[in-house]
Structure formats: structure tokens, C-alpha cells
Design an enzyme around this catalytic site. Structure first.
Site, PDB file in Angstrom:
ATOM      1  N   CYS A  77       0.816  -1.224   0.000  1.00 16.98           N
ATOM      2  CA  CYS A  77       0.000   0.000   0.000  1.00 16.98           C
ATOM      3  C   CYS A  77       0.845   1.269   0.000  1.00 16.98           C
ATOM      4  O   CYS A  77       0.632   2.161  -0.824  1.00 16.98           O
ATOM      5  CB  CYS A  77      -0.969  -0.003   1.181  1.00 16.98           C
ATOM      6  N   HIS A 131      -2.166   1.108   6.854  1.00 20.78           N
ATOM      7  CA  HIS A 131      -2.622   1.086   5.461  1.00 20.78           C
ATOM      8  C   HIS A 131      -2.861   2.518   4.987  1.00 20.78           C
ATOM      9  O   HIS A 131      -3.264   3.369   5.772  1.00 20.78           O
ATOM     10  CB  HIS A 131      -3.912   0.272   5.340  1.00 20.78           C
ATOM     11  N   HIS A 147      -5.876   2.088  -3.956  1.00 22.74           N
ATOM     12  CA  HIS A 147      -4.823   1.583  -3.071  1.00 22.74           C
ATOM     13  C   HIS A 147      -4.356   0.221  -3.568  1.00 22.74           C
ATOM     14  O   HIS A 147      -4.971  -0.373  -4.447  1.00 22.74           O
ATOM     15  CB  HIS A 147      -5.346   1.483  -1.627  1.00 22.74           C
TER      16      HIS A 147
END
Length: 177
Positions: A77, A131, A147
Site C-alpha cells: 500500500c 494502510h 490503493h
């Protein structure tokens, strides 16, 4: 979108050309119409943010690969977000946890396309950053973000900011101002 802009333009022309005493304000019925129209126009940070997002879109489908920021091998990510912004000369962190101190913090309600969303890891009860993603679209208050995920899509994808991600949400930051 063209119809919305045409209607908005006509309303503005009416406002400035009106022979009414108070040229500075629209009648209430037109104010409400304009608020409705403007509420449906997607928010975009700038033309740079649009370019960043277009570049990010070109990477959809690149597979997920832990600790990697190479489109030929894959992205995790933060590798994806870092790679995208770095291609436009922005100095951004490589790890998701470092995004907490990157850019300018913005309220989620004020976030724009191109801003970065920061989340916990997969367990929302552990309030530790794990994340990141880039806001892809905002329409009628609904946010989608792009993402690189290790989840079902297993790669660069666009995801709705749904209840699961809302439970993991930590903050939003603007990299492009």
C-alpha cells in the site's frame, strides 16, 4: 456534468444581470438550486491532483507485493502511494506509519480527490497505522479510494470507503496543495 455547468452558468448570468435592487444575491429558489448543483460537483484539489490520480489509475491491476514499490513486480500500500506521488516530485514517506506526519492534515469532510487516507492495519481495534490509499472520487458524500491491497483484489484497485474502512480510518492528509 456539462448540463450542471450550463445551468450554473445561466444562474450566475441571471444573478449578475438581474434588474432587481439587490444584484449580489440570488432569489431563494435559485440559491437552493445552486446549493444542490454544487453539492453534486466532485471536489478536486487541483490539476496536479488530477494528474496524480490519472497516473494512479494507470496502475490499476498491478499485483500486491509486500515491501515493494516497483510496478513491474508489484506494490504494497505505501509503496504504491509513495511511487505515485514521487513521480510528481513530492517527497513522501515509504512506510504507511510515516504518513501520519506527512502533508497537511485535513478533516475528512474537507478532503479532496488526491488526498491520502490513512487507516489502521486489518484489525480496526488496534489503533496503529497500517494502510494508506489515495482518494479517487467523492460524489454525493460517497468516497472511493485507490490503493494496493493484500485482500480479495490482491493489487491496485478502487474501493468504496465502506463501514469496514470507516472503522479503520485514522486521518486524511493533503500532499498536493
Amino acid at each position: 456534468m456539462k448540463k450542471i455547468l450550463l445551468i450554473l452558468s445561466l444562474l450566475l448570468i441571471f444573478a449578475f444581470n438581474s434588474k432587481a435592487q439587490d444584484n449580489a444575491s440570488l432569489p431563494t429558489q435559485y440559491q437552493k438550486m445552486m446549493e444542490k448543483i454544487l453539492g453534486n460537483v466532485p471536489k478536486v484539489a487541483s490539476s496536479t491532483a488530477t494528474q496524480v490520480l490519472d497516473f494512479a489509475k494507470s496502475l490499476i491491476g498491478v499485483p500486491y507485493r509486500y515491501a515493494t514499490s516497483n510496478p513491474e513486480k508489484g506494490f504494497d500500500c505505501s509503496g504504491f502511494v509513495s511511487y505515485v506521488f514521487s513521480n510528481f516530485g513530492f517527497k513522501v514517506p515509504r512506510s504507511s506509519s510515516e504518513f501520519a506526519s506527512a502533508g497537511v492534515p485535513v478533516k475528512l469532510a474537507d478532503a479532496k480527490v488526491g488526498d491520502v487516507l490513512i487507516f489502521t492495519g486489518t484489525n480496526p481495534r488496534v489503533r496503529q497505522i497500517g494502510h494508506v490509499g489515495i482518494i479517487y472520487s467523492i460524489e454525493n458524500g460517497d468516497i472511493k479510494f485507490i490503493h494496493s491491497t493484500s485482500g480479495k483484489a490482491h493489487g491496485v484497485t478502487v474501493t468504496e470507503f465502506n463501514d469496514y474502512y470507516k472503522s479503520r480510518f485514522m486521518k486524511a492528509v493533503s500532499i498536493v496543495e
